[in-house]
Design a protein around this motif. Structure first.
Motif, mmCIF file in Angstrom:
data_model
loop_
_atom_site.group_PDB
_atom_site.id
_atom_site.type_symbol
_atom_site.label_atom_id
_atom_site.label_comp_id
_atom_site.label_asym_id
_atom_site.label_seq_id
_atom_site.Cartn_x
_atom_site.Cartn_y
_atom_site.Cartn_z
ATOM 1 N N PRO A 157 -0.535 0.058 15.171
ATOM 2 C CA PRO A 157 -0.945 -0.839 16.256
ATOM 3 C C PRO A 157 -2.466 -1.004 16.337
ATOM 4 N N GLY A 158 -2.874 -2.256 16.463
ATOM 5 C CA GLY A 158 -4.288 -2.584 16.548
ATOM 6 C C GLY A 158 -4.555 -3.999 16.090
ATOM 7 N N GLU A 159 -5.794 -4.438 16.268
ATOM 8 C CA GLU A 159 -6.224 -5.765 15.834
ATOM 9 C C GLU A 159 -6.966 -5.637 14.517
ATOM 10 N N TYR A 160 -6.600 -6.471 13.564
ATOM 11 C CA TYR A 160 -7.209 -6.484 12.235
ATOM 12 C C TYR A 160 -7.770 -7.893 12.003
ATOM 13 N N ARG A 161 -9.052 -8.085 12.312
ATOM 14 C CA ARG A 161 -9.683 -9.401 12.212
ATOM 15 C C ARG A 161 -9.852 -9.871 10.772
ATOM 16 N N SER A 162 -9.887 -8.924 9.848
ATOM 17 C CA SER A 162 -9.994 -9.243 8.425
ATOM 18 C C SER A 162 -9.233 -8.163 7.664
ATOM 19 N N MET A 163 -8.385 -8.572 6.739
ATOM 20 C CA MET A 163 -7.639 -7.582 5.973
ATOM 21 C C MET A 163 -8.576 -6.774 5.088
ATOM 22 N N ARG A 164 -9.700 -7.344 4.681
ATOM 23 C CA ARG A 164 -10.681 -6.581 3.901
ATOM 24 C C ARG A 164 -11.243 -5.434 4.725
ATOM 25 N N ASP A 165 -11.485 -5.678 6.013
ATOM 26 C CA ASP A 165 -12.012 -4.636 6.897
ATOM 27 C C ASP A 165 -10.961 -3.590 7.239
ATOM 28 N N ALA A 166 -9.708 -3.914 6.988
ATOM 29 C CA ALA A 166 -8.630 -2.983 7.314
ATOM 30 C C ALA A 166 -8.418 -1.942 6.222
ATOM 31 N N GLY A 167 -9.198 -1.999 5.155
ATOM 32 C CA GLY A 167 -9.115 -0.973 4.131
ATOM 33 C C GLY A 167 -8.473 -1.400 2.833
ATOM 34 N N THR A 168 -8.256 -2.688 2.630
ATOM 35 C CA THR A 168 -7.660 -3.120 1.371
ATOM 36 C C THR A 168 -8.675 -2.983 0.251
ATOM 37 N N SER A 169 -8.166 -2.725 -0.933
ATOM 38 C CA SER A 169 -9.038 -2.699 -2.111
ATOM 39 C C SER A 169 -8.552 -3.795 -3.038
ATOM 40 N N GLY A 170 -9.453 -4.639 -3.484
ATOM 41 C CA GLY A 170 -9.049 -5.740 -4.362
ATOM 42 C C GLY A 170 -8.419 -6.862 -3.550
ATOM 43 N N SER A 171 -7.218 -7.245 -3.935
ATOM 44 C CA SER A 171 -6.534 -8.374 -3.308
ATOM 45 C C SER A 171 -6.286 -8.117 -1.827
ATOM 46 N N THR A 172 -6.481 -9.159 -1.036
ATOM 47 C CA THR A 172 -6.186 -9.073 0.389
ATOM 48 C C THR A 172 -5.017 -9.975 0.740
ATOM 49 N N ARG A 173 -4.289 -10.419 -0.242
ATOM 50 C CA ARG A 173 -3.176 -11.339 -0.031
ATOM 51 C C ARG A 173 -1.879 -10.546 0.128
ATOM 52 N N PHE A 174 -1.169 -10.796 1.230
ATOM 53 C CA PHE A 174 0.102 -10.119 1.480
ATOM 54 C C PHE A 174 1.191 -11.163 1.630
ATOM 55 N N ASN A 175 2.368 -10.873 1.089
ATOM 56 C CA ASN A 175 3.449 -11.858 1.073
ATOM 57 C C ASN A 175 4.774 -11.356 1.609
ATOM 58 N N SER A 176 4.884 -10.075 1.937
ATOM 59 C CA SER A 176 6.099 -9.574 2.586
ATOM 60 C C SER A 176 5.720 -8.413 3.496
ATOM 61 N N PHE A 177 6.552 -8.191 4.526
ATOM 62 C CA PHE A 177 6.250 -7.226 5.581
ATOM 63 C C PHE A 177 7.528 -6.493 5.944
ATOM 64 N N ARG A 178 7.423 -5.191 6.181
ATOM 65 C CA ARG A 178 8.595 -4.396 6.539
ATOM 66 C C ARG A 178 8.235 -3.431 7.657
ATOM 67 N N ARG A 179 9.133 -3.300 8.637
ATOM 68 C CA ARG A 179 8.950 -2.327 9.714
ATOM 69 C C ARG A 179 9.235 -0.925 9.174
ATOM 70 N N ILE A 180 8.491 0.060 9.628
ATOM 71 C CA ILE A 180 8.788 1.446 9.260
ATOM 72 C C ILE A 180 9.733 1.985 10.312
ATOM 73 N N MET A 181 10.993 2.057 9.947
ATOM 74 C CA MET A 181 12.039 2.463 10.871
ATOM 75 C C MET A 181 12.721 3.760 10.440
ATOM 76 N N ASP A 182 12.211 4.386 9.401
ATOM 77 C CA ASP A 182 12.821 5.591 8.855
ATOM 78 C C ASP A 182 12.887 6.704 9.890
ATOM 79 N N MET A 183 13.983 7.388 9.901
ATOM 80 C CA MET A 183 14.098 8.609 10.684
ATOM 81 C C MET A 183 13.666 9.736 9.760
ATOM 82 N N CYS A 184 12.388 9.974 9.702
ATOM 83 C CA CYS A 184 11.837 10.917 8.735
ATOM 84 C C CYS A 184 12.021 12.358 9.174
#
Length: 184
Positions: A157-184
């Motif tokens: 949870p949080g605001e990410y104004r730029s994916m580069r600032d969020a810690g990505t290395s190299g490509s900042t392009r994302f094309n699929s998203f998944r919730r972390i719902m695992d009962m770990c």
């Protein structure tokens, strides 16, 4: 909290280092990481200190050989598993999941609110890029390619104004998203 043990060598051999929460740099404890055991919880492992570089999602289980496993579906995203240098505990989220994705940096361009997984952003939203996002509820994994493939990035949870600032290395392009719902 969770518990993960990293080992210097394959097959849980050599010196070990235990973590039960976030650890920004364990390179002072181990010269490398060849394997690990997740006894409880879910973690993101990072190739560099301070939660930087390539990331991989680890759930409860044994990972006897990082390099051999990097090509397996459960370990996608990490290119050099013997360089794990930091890890982050992922708390279990109960409740709804909500994330807004934006086509451009600083929450610009098209916006779509997501509450479930998306295996292909281009097909679902006709949006070719996600350059910023606002994670309002839950914990998510973002993937570089459709169908949850390629490099991944953990989003809490949080605001990410730029994916580069969020810690990505190299490509900042994302094309699929998944919730972390695992009962770990």
């Amino acid at each position: 909290m969770g518990r993960i043990t990293f080992y210097e060598d394959k097959n849980f051999q050599g010196r070990s280092y235990d973590c039960s929460s976030d650890c920004s740099d364990f390179s002072g404890h181990l010269s490398r990481s060849g394997s690990c055991r997740v006894e409880s919880g879910c973690f993101m492992a990072y190739e560099r200190p301070a939660y930087a570089g390539s990331q991989v999602f680890l759930r409860r289980g044994e990972y006897p050989d990082f390099q051999r496993m990097s090509s397996m579906s459960g370990m996608m995203g990490m290119t050099n598993m013997d360089n794990v240098r930091s890890c982050r505990f992922i708390p279990m989220h109960r409740g709804q999941f909500r994330m807004r994705i934006y086509e451009k940096e600083n929450f610009g361009g098209q916006m779509h609110e997501m509450m479930d997984d998306c295996d292909n952003m281009m097909e679902r939203y006709r949006m070719s890029e996600c350059q910023s996002c606002n994670v309002m509820d839950g914990h998510w994994l973002m993937y570089e390619q459709p169908s949850y493939r390629g490099r991944m990035m953990y989003m809490r949870p949080g605001e990410y104004r730029s994916m580069r600032d969020a810690g990505t290395s190299g490509s900042t392009r994302f094309n699929s998203f998944r919730r972390i719902m695992d009962m770990c």
